[in-house]
Write an enzyme that holds these catalytic residues in place. Structure first.
Site, PDB file in Angstrom:
ATOM      1  N   PRO A   1       0.784  -1.259  -0.089  1.00 52.65           N
ATOM      2  CA  PRO A   1       0.221   0.100  -0.126  1.00 52.65           C
ATOM      3  C   PRO A   1       0.947   1.239  -0.252  1.00 52.65           C
ATOM      4  CG  PRO A   1       0.016  -1.193   2.218  1.00 52.65           C
ATOM      5  CD  PRO A   1       0.719  -1.997   1.123  1.00 52.65           C
ATOM      6  N   HIS A   2       0.542   2.206  -0.720  1.00 55.33           N
ATOM      7  CA  HIS A   2       1.253   3.468  -0.814  1.00 55.33           C
ATOM      8  C   HIS A   2       0.495   4.487  -1.140  1.00 55.33           C
ATOM      9  CE1 HIS A   2       0.562   1.701  -4.747  1.00 55.33           C
ATOM     10  NE2 HIS A   2       1.074   2.718  -5.326  1.00 55.33           N
ATOM     11  N   THR A   3       0.971   5.702  -0.718  1.00 55.58           N
ATOM     12  CA  THR A   3       0.029   7.150  -1.004  1.00 55.58           C
ATOM     13  C   THR A   3       1.069   8.314  -0.938  1.00 55.58           C
ATOM     14  OG1 THR A   3      -1.829   8.344  -0.587  1.00 55.58           O
ATOM     15  CG2 THR A   3      -0.759   7.700   1.528  1.00 55.58           C
TER      16      THR A   3
END
Length: 162
Positions: free
Chosen positions: A66-68
């Site tokens: 997961p990344h943002t």
């Protein structure tokens, strides 16, 4: 400045409670919120969930990334979480996820993103390194494993030749 010269803050936790993708991402958002107090934990979680709606961040071998990207200026962070209860991330290999390799940083300098995502994917494809991550018991151990694929913390950054 070369891409390999980006230094990441690296954190490691074991999540003993989460039993679903949403719960795991919510817990991760809460943890990152404590590390990045200028950003509301709820907003971080919302970003992770929105990214998952675009397609699973599972990259295989029981690993998800997961990344943002944050609007706020903040140092890049890799947060490794070992999930005690593997969860369904709708991975292509159908394997439940028990390791989250989360990458976050700011949009004003996205060199961190160009380093983190391909190297985290490489790590997931190397079974011996993924196994080491699952067995890790400390943040230092995780930093050393990440350094082996070119993701450096301040402690593991190679020294410049004199």
């Amino acid at each position: 400045m070369a891409l390999s010269s980006v230094s990441f803050e690296i954190e490691f936790t074991i999540d003993n409670l989460s039993k679903s993708r949403k719960a795991a991402l919510s817990t991760l958002g809460q943890r990152i919120g404590t590390l990045r107090p200028a950003i509301f934990a709820h907003d971080i979680t919302r970003c992770f969930l929105a990214r998952e709606m675009l397609g699973s961040t599972a990259i295989g071998s029981g690993v998800a990334a997961p990344h943002t990207i944050f609007e706020q200026v903040c140092p890049p962070l890799i947060h490794v979480t070992h999930l005690k209860h593997p969860v369904d991330f709708r991975a292509e290999d159908a394997r439940p996820v028990d390791v989250l390799l989360c990458a976050v940083g700011n949009r004003h300098d996205i060199r961190w993103l160009h380093i983190a995502l391909p190297r985290l994917a490489r790590l997931a494809k190397l079974p011996h390194l993924a196994a080491k991550l699952r067995a890790a018991k400390s943040g230092c151990a995780v930093e050393d494993i990440l350094a082996s694929v070119g993701i450096y913390s301040e402690r593991t950054m190679p020294k410049k030749a004199a």
